[in-house]
Design an enzyme around this catalytic site. Structure first.
Site, short mmCIF file in Angstrom:
data_model
loop_
_atom_site.label_atom_id
_atom_site.label_comp_id
_atom_site.label_asym_id
_atom_site.label_seq_id
_atom_site.Cartn_x
_atom_site.Cartn_y
_atom_site.Cartn_z
N GLY A 31 0.81 -1.17 0.25
CA GLY A 31 0.14 0.17 0.13
C GLY A 31 0.91 1.54 0.08
CB ALA A 32 1.91 3.62 1.38
CG HIS A 37 3.77 0.90 -5.51
ND1 HIS A 37 3.76 2.11 -4.38
CD2 HIS A 37 4.18 -0.25 -4.82
CE1 HIS A 37 4.19 1.54 -3.46
NE2 HIS A 37 4.68 0.31 -3.39
CD GLN A 61 7.37 -7.67 4.21
OE1 GLN A 61 6.77 -8.47 3.62
NE2 GLN A 61 7.86 -6.48 3.46
CE LYS A 149 11.93 1.04 -3.19
NZ LYS A 149 12.91 0.85 -1.75
CB SER A 185 10.76 4.54 -1.23
OG SER A 185 10.52 3.87 0.00
#
Length: 279
Positions: A31-32, A37, A61, A149, A185
């Site tokens: 998300g975000a 993305h 994680q 990335k 990011s």
């Protein structure tokens, strides 16, 4: 666009895609969502008639010292962005759906999971490998698109798929960057304005180092110099290492990958770039 939150509905939806003769591509996310993305979703559409995007902030994680609650979340904004670019399915499970009470199985990976992020964040790749394998089997996707990335993560996922004979193709997508070169990011929004301006120094020093190495300079002193410059500018570098692209063993010659992790304020920046290889 269908938003799905339970596994039975997901399996019914993906089965309908297959019955219609559609290939299914998966884009796993936490998300975000940003333009990086969305570029993965666009790439997924090139490889399949139907695209499913998963949004799940995976607790497995995160380390105990990392603040899972601070990870940026924007469900409404994410769904608007995904609908605008024509996503078919959005898989949004909660934690009990992904890890029901009594769940006791995880996937441990060695090889490319060792060193770098594997050392800095013990157990991180166990969480990545476990959740990705679950997403692959839950969706039954034909392919999945991952950004470059997180280079080490990409190699870990590829290793898991190969070792477990999972019937899915992993498609890499080049890192999407801001105008000043900083890798996109979700964590970048936590940089202060002054830190954000400074952050572009990381990819700049990486490119400079690769140019010097490609022109024949010994790589060890070049990378030491780059790390010294990062420290002098206010970064706290964890590593800057030139490795073989797939195994992540120390680079000797030929194609290579420069991996970088450096903290700026309370944000840990990750990046990587390719070395064509001087010989």
């Amino acid at each position: 666009m269908r938003v799905i939150r339970n596994l039975a509905a997901l399996r019914a939806a993906t089965a309908a895609c297959r019955m219609a003769g559609q290939r299914l591509a998966l884009v796993p996310t936490m998300g975000a969502l940003h333009d990086g993305h969305l570029a993965l979703v666009t790439e997924a559409r090139r490889h399949a008639e139907a695209v499913v995007v998963s949004i799940f902030v995976n607790p497995l994680q995160f380390l105990p010292t990392e603040d899972l609650a601070r990870y940026p979340r924007d469900e409404a904004g994410d769904l608007r962005k995904l609908e605008a670019i024509g996503t078919d399915l959005v898989w949004m499970p909660d934690v009990p759906t992904m890890y029901p009470p009594g769940a006791a199985t995880v996937i441990e990976v060695s090889g490319p999971a060792e060193g770098f992020e594997g050392t800095a964040r013990p157990g991180h790749f166990r969480g990545v490998a476990t959740v990705c394998t679950k997403l692959f089997t839950q969706t039954g996707a034909d392919c999945a698109v991952f950004g470059e990335k997180d280079w080490q993560q990409l190699q870990v996922v590829k290793r898991v798929v190969a070792d477990l004979d999972l019937p899915i193709r992993i498609i890499p997508h080049a890192t999407v960057r801001e105008g000043d070169g900083l890798a996109m990011s979700s964590r970048n929004i936590r940089l202060s304005p002054s830190e954000r301006a400074l952050a572009a120094l990381l990819p700049q020093l990486m490119r400079d180092a690769l140019d010097r190495i490609a022109n024949g300079a010994p790589h060890a002193p070049v990378l030491t110099d780059a790390q010294d410059q990062l420290r002098a500018a206010g970064f706290a570098p964890d590593y800057l290492a030139l490795v073989e692209p797939e195994t992540l063993r120390p680079w000797q010659s030929g194609p290579g990958r420069l991996l970088a992790a450096a903290r700026l304020g309370d944000v840990r920046l990750l990046d990587n770039m390719a070395l064509a290889g001087p010989g």
